[in-house]
Write a protein that holds these residues in place. Structure first.
Motif, PDB file in Angstrom:
ATOM      1  N   TYR A 193      23.880 -11.753  26.181  1.00 26.99           N
ATOM      2  CA  TYR A 193      23.799 -11.193  27.524  1.00 26.99           C
ATOM      3  C   TYR A 193      25.045 -10.406  27.918  1.00 26.99           C
ATOM      4  O   TYR A 193      25.045  -9.722  28.940  1.00 26.99           O
ATOM      5  CB  TYR A 193      23.508 -12.298  28.540  1.00 26.99           C
ATOM      6  CG  TYR A 193      22.081 -12.795  28.471  1.00 26.99           C
ATOM      7  CD1 TYR A 193      21.024 -11.933  28.734  1.00 26.99           C
ATOM      8  CD2 TYR A 193      21.792 -14.118  28.136  1.00 26.99           C
ATOM      9  CE1 TYR A 193      19.703 -12.377  28.666  1.00 26.99           C
ATOM     10  CE2 TYR A 193      20.476 -14.566  28.075  1.00 26.99           C
ATOM     11  CZ  TYR A 193      19.441 -13.692  28.340  1.00 26.99           C
ATOM     12  OH  TYR A 193      18.141 -14.121  28.272  1.00 26.99           O
ATOM     13  N   GLY A 194      26.082 -10.490  27.104  1.00 25.99           N
ATOM     14  CA  GLY A 194      27.262  -9.672  27.344  1.00 25.99           C
ATOM     15  C   GLY A 194      26.989  -8.182  27.146  1.00 25.99           C
ATOM     16  O   GLY A 194      27.762  -7.342  27.617  1.00 25.99           O
ATOM     17  N   LEU A 195      25.894  -7.855  26.478  1.00 20.99           N
ATOM     18  CA  LEU A 195      25.510  -6.457  26.277  1.00 20.99           C
ATOM     19  C   LEU A 195      24.846  -5.864  27.509  1.00 20.99           C
ATOM     20  O   LEU A 195      24.725  -4.645  27.620  1.00 20.99           O
ATOM     21  CB  LEU A 195      24.529  -6.344  25.097  1.00 20.99           C
ATOM     22  CG  LEU A 195      25.021  -6.780  23.725  1.00 20.99           C
ATOM     23  CD1 LEU A 195      23.859  -6.749  22.731  1.00 20.99           C
ATOM     24  CD2 LEU A 195      26.149  -5.880  23.241  1.00 20.99           C
ATOM     25  N   THR A 196      24.394  -6.709  28.429  1.00 21.86           N
ATOM     26  CA  THR A 196      23.534  -6.270  29.528  1.00 21.86           C
ATOM     27  C   THR A 196      24.315  -5.979  30.810  1.00 21.86           C
ATOM     28  O   THR A 196      25.417  -6.478  31.014  1.00 21.86           O
ATOM     29  CB  THR A 196      22.466  -7.332  29.831  1.00 21.86           C
ATOM     30  OG1 THR A 196      23.094  -8.517  30.356  1.00 21.86           O
ATOM     31  CG2 THR A 196      21.690  -7.722  28.573  1.00 21.86           C
ATOM     32  N   VAL A 197      23.706  -5.172  31.668  1.00 19.86           N
ATOM     33  CA  VAL A 197      24.248  -4.867  32.991  1.00 19.86           C
ATOM     34  C   VAL A 197      23.130  -5.049  34.007  1.00 19.86           C
ATOM     35  O   VAL A 197      22.074  -4.426  33.888  1.00 19.86           O
ATOM     36  CB  VAL A 197      24.791  -3.422  33.069  1.00 19.86           C
ATOM     37  CG1 VAL A 197      25.173  -3.068  34.504  1.00 19.86           C
ATOM     38  CG2 VAL A 197      25.997  -3.253  32.151  1.00 19.86           C
ATOM     39  N   ALA A 207      31.433  -3.194  34.882  1.00 21.53           N
ATOM     40  CA  ALA A 207      31.882  -4.376  35.615  1.00 21.53           C
ATOM     41  C   ALA A 207      31.045  -4.559  36.871  1.00 21.53           C
ATOM     42  O   ALA A 207      30.798  -3.612  37.617  1.00 21.53           O
ATOM     43  CB  ALA A 207      33.359  -4.248  35.980  1.00 21.53           C
ATOM     44  N   ALA A 208      30.609  -5.795  37.101  1.00 19.44           N
ATOM     45  CA  ALA A 208      29.693  -6.106  38.191  1.00 19.44           C
ATOM     46  C   ALA A 208      30.428  -6.456  39.472  1.00 19.44           C
ATOM     47  O   ALA A 208      31.548  -6.985  39.444  1.00 19.44           O
ATOM     48  CB  ALA A 208      28.791  -7.270  37.786  1.00 19.44           C
ATOM     49  N   CYS A 209      29.775  -6.174  40.612  1.00 18.61           N
ATOM     50  CA  CYS A 209      30.400  -6.447  41.912  1.00 18.61           C
ATOM     51  C   CYS A 209      30.435  -7.930  42.232  1.00 18.61           C
ATOM     52  O   CYS A 209      31.307  -8.399  42.950  1.00 18.61           O
ATOM     53  CB  CYS A 209      29.674  -5.680  43.015  1.00 18.61           C
ATOM     54  SG  CYS A 209      28.020  -6.314  43.431  1.00 18.61           S
ATOM     55  N   GLY A 210      29.459  -8.670  41.734  1.00 18.77           N
ATOM     56  CA  GLY A 210      29.403 -10.110  41.973  1.00 18.77           C
ATOM     57  C   GLY A 210      28.792 -10.520  43.281  1.00 18.77           C
ATOM     58  O   GLY A 210      28.630 -11.721  43.541  1.00 18.77           O
ATOM     59  N   VAL A 211      28.409  -9.561  44.150  1.00 10.72           N
ATOM     60  CA  VAL A 211      27.933  -9.925  45.491  1.00 10.72           C
ATOM     61  C   VAL A 211      26.567  -9.343  45.857  1.00 10.72           C
ATOM     62  O   VAL A 211      25.981  -9.758  46.858  1.00 10.72           O
ATOM     63  CB  VAL A 211      28.966  -9.510  46.574  1.00 10.72           C
ATOM     64  CG1 VAL A 211      30.235 -10.344  46.448  1.00 10.72           C
ATOM     65  CG2 VAL A 211      29.284  -8.025  46.482  1.00 10.72           C
ATOM     66  N   CYS A 212      26.052  -8.388  45.098  1.00 13.41           N
ATOM     67  CA  CYS A 212      24.722  -7.847  45.415  1.00 13.41           C
ATOM     68  C   CYS A 212      23.649  -8.865  45.025  1.00 13.41           C
ATOM     69  O   CYS A 212      23.931  -9.864  44.349  1.00 13.41           O
ATOM     70  CB  CYS A 212      24.496  -6.515  44.698  1.00 13.41           C
ATOM     71  SG  CYS A 212      24.345  -6.630  42.896  1.00 13.41           S
ATOM     72  N   ASP A 213      22.415  -8.621  45.442  1.00 17.14           N
ATOM     73  CA  ASP A 213      21.318  -9.532  45.121  1.00 17.14           C
ATOM     74  C   ASP A 213      21.232  -9.815  43.627  1.00 17.14           C
ATOM     75  O   ASP A 213      21.096 -10.968  43.197  1.00 17.14           O
ATOM     76  CB  ASP A 213      19.978  -8.933  45.583  1.00 17.14           C
ATOM     77  CG  ASP A 213      19.633  -9.284  47.019  1.00 17.14           C
ATOM     78  OD1 ASP A 213      20.397 -10.038  47.643  1.00 17.14           O
ATOM     79  OD2 ASP A 213      18.597  -8.795  47.510  1.00 17.14           O
ATOM     80  N   SER A 214      21.270  -8.757  42.846  1.00 13.60           N
ATOM     81  CA  SER A 214      21.098  -8.917  41.412  1.00 13.60           C
ATOM     82  C   SER A 214      22.209  -9.765  40.806  1.00 13.60           C
ATOM     83  O   SER A 214      21.957 -10.624  39.952  1.00 13.60           O
ATOM     84  CB  SER A 214      21.054  -7.541  40.738  1.00 13.60           C
ATOM     85  OG  SER A 214      20.704  -7.649  39.382  1.00 13.60           O
ATOM     86  N   CYS A 215      23.439  -9.553  41.257  1.00 15.24           N
ATOM     87  CA  CYS A 215      24.563 -10.357  40.774  1.00 15.24           C
ATOM     88  C   CYS A 215      24.424 -11.816  41.184  1.00 15.24           C
ATOM     89  O   CYS A 215      24.692 -12.724  40.397  1.00 15.24           O
ATOM     90  CB  CYS A 215      25.881  -9.799  41.296  1.00 15.24           C
ATOM     91  SG  CYS A 215      26.496  -8.347  40.408  1.00 15.24           S
ATOM     92  N   ARG A 216      23.991 -12.045  42.427  1.00 16.02           N
ATOM     93  CA  ARG A 216      23.861 -13.429  42.896  1.00 16.02           C
ATOM     94  C   ARG A 216      22.808 -14.181  42.104  1.00 16.02           C
ATOM     95  O   ARG A 216      23.017 -15.330  41.698  1.00 16.02           O
ATOM     96  CB  ARG A 216      23.527 -13.444  44.388  1.00 16.02           C
ATOM     97  CG  ARG A 216      24.671 -13.006  45.285  1.00 16.02           C
ATOM     98  CD  ARG A 216      24.469 -13.478  46.724  1.00 16.02           C
ATOM     99  NE  ARG A 216      23.206 -13.003  47.280  1.00 16.02           N
ATOM    100  CZ  ARG A 216      23.040 -11.833  47.883  1.00 16.02           C
ATOM    101  NH1 ARG A 216      24.079 -11.008  47.989  1.00 16.02           N
ATOM    102  NH2 ARG A 216      21.880 -11.472  48.387  1.00 16.02           N
ATOM    103  N   PRO A 230      28.641 -14.397  30.368  1.00 13.95           N
ATOM    104  CA  PRO A 230      29.552 -13.432  29.748  1.00 13.95           C
ATOM    105  C   PRO A 230      29.794 -12.186  30.600  1.00 13.95           C
ATOM    106  O   PRO A 230      30.471 -11.260  30.148  1.00 13.95           O
ATOM    107  CB  PRO A 230      28.808 -13.055  28.468  1.00 13.95           C
ATOM    108  CG  PRO A 230      27.365 -13.090  28.889  1.00 13.95           C
ATOM    109  CD  PRO A 230      27.248 -14.230  29.896  1.00 13.95           C
ATOM    110  N   THR A 231      29.259 -12.169  31.830  1.00  4.19           N
ATOM    111  CA  THR A 231      29.334 -10.980  32.673  1.00  4.19           C
ATOM    112  C   THR A 231      30.771 -10.676  33.081  1.00  4.19           C
ATOM    113  O   THR A 231      31.531 -11.573  33.443  1.00  4.19           O
ATOM    114  CB  THR A 231      28.484 -11.179  33.953  1.00  4.19           C
ATOM    115  OG1 THR A 231      27.183 -11.632  33.570  1.00  4.19           O
ATOM    116  CG2 THR A 231      28.362  -9.897  34.744  1.00  4.19           C
ATOM    117  N   LEU A 232      31.120  -9.400  33.058  1.00  5.19           N
ATOM    118  CA  LEU A 232      32.415  -8.947  33.549  1.00  5.19           C
ATOM    119  C   LEU A 232      32.269  -8.658  35.041  1.00  5.19           C
ATOM    120  O   LEU A 232      31.561  -7.732  35.429  1.00  5.19           O
ATOM    121  CB  LEU A 232      32.852  -7.686  32.803  1.00  5.19           C
ATOM    122  CG  LEU A 232      34.124  -7.000  33.312  1.00  5.19           C
ATOM    123  CD1 LEU A 232      35.336  -7.923  33.166  1.00  5.19           C
ATOM    124  CD2 LEU A 232      34.355  -5.685  32.570  1.00  5.19           C
TER     125      LEU A 232
END
Length: 236
Positions: A193-197, A207-216, A230-232
């Motif tokens: 899953y480290g390959l995915t965004v 690099a992900a924001c960590g706060v949008c719906d998808s990140c949550r 593994p998400t950045l």
């Protein structure tokens, strides 16, 4: 799941078109289709989405998982706007909202399924896979089981191959799974899953924001699945 036995007996894998965004769900679907014996043809859509770095992720995933072919179709949905993902003037929500959120892209899944249907006809493939999910999702109307069934019915009315006796099946293997169940399934199949965004506003490095719906949904899913995330995340 029973796959195309006629093709199996002839020594050839049945072909399937996989809608591949580069995110967690569609990557899991690709792994599932491969585990079921399909030769996978991946289709991505460059619709001028805010998070178009996901298209690079799709390329990585298709290559890493050994897709037979990967195509990216360009169709500029920002000409219409109407979504935070296609209109920079509409902000991506960074907290939970009520109703269908502004990240819904009008008719996106219908457009993507239609494109996959066209390619499936050319490939003489009877199967299309899409990573929609009706549990851990943001309330999008085109992520429901009844929508998938309706599209399949339409596909079998609208295509030459179906009319001539080769019906199309639209598979949505994640439809009733939680995000944690999806992650456990992919993890068991060896998905990196480290390959995915997944982030709706990922930066150019992914690099992900960590706060949008998808990140949550993604963050919670990894915690509940008991699998290392593994998400950045740029804000963490």
């Amino acid at each position: 799941m029973v796959i195309n036995q006629q093709n199996d007996l002839s020594g050839h894998k049945p072909k399937a078109v996989i809608l591949l965004s580069g995110g967690l769900d569609s990557t899991t679907v690709l792994a599932i289709a491969q585990s079921q014996g399909y030769e996978c043809y991946c289709l991505s859509l460059d619709y001028h989405q805010r998070h178009n770095v996901e298209l690079l992720a799709a390329q990585r995933v298709a290559q890493a998982l050994g897709a037979a072919e990967h195509k990216t179709v360009q169709l500029d949905l920002s000409l219409f706007g109407g979504s935070a993902l296609t209109d920079d003037a509409i902000a991506v929500p960074e907290h939970e909202t009520q109703g269908i959120p502004v990240t819904y892209v009008p008719a996106r899944n219908t457009i993507m399924l239609s494109l996959s249907l066209a390619w499936a006809e050319v490939l003489e493939a009877s199967d299309i896979f899409i990573g929609v999910n009706a549990l851990d999702y943001s309330g999008y109307p085109d992520c429901r089981g009844e929508y998938v069934k309706a599209f399949q019915q339409m596909a079998n009315l609208a295509t030459k191959t179906a009319v001539e006796g080769q019906p199309i099946t639209v598979h949505a293997p994640l439809i009733d799974m939680t995000k944690a169940e999806i992650i456990r399934t992919g993890h068991a199949l060896g998905v990196d899953y480290g390959l995915t965004v997944s982030c709706y506003q990922a930066d150019d490095a992914g690099a992900a924001c960590g706060v949008c719906d998808s990140c949550r949904f993604r963050k919670t899913g990894f915690v509940q699945a008991g699998v290392n995330d593994p998400t950045l995340y740029r804000n963490v």
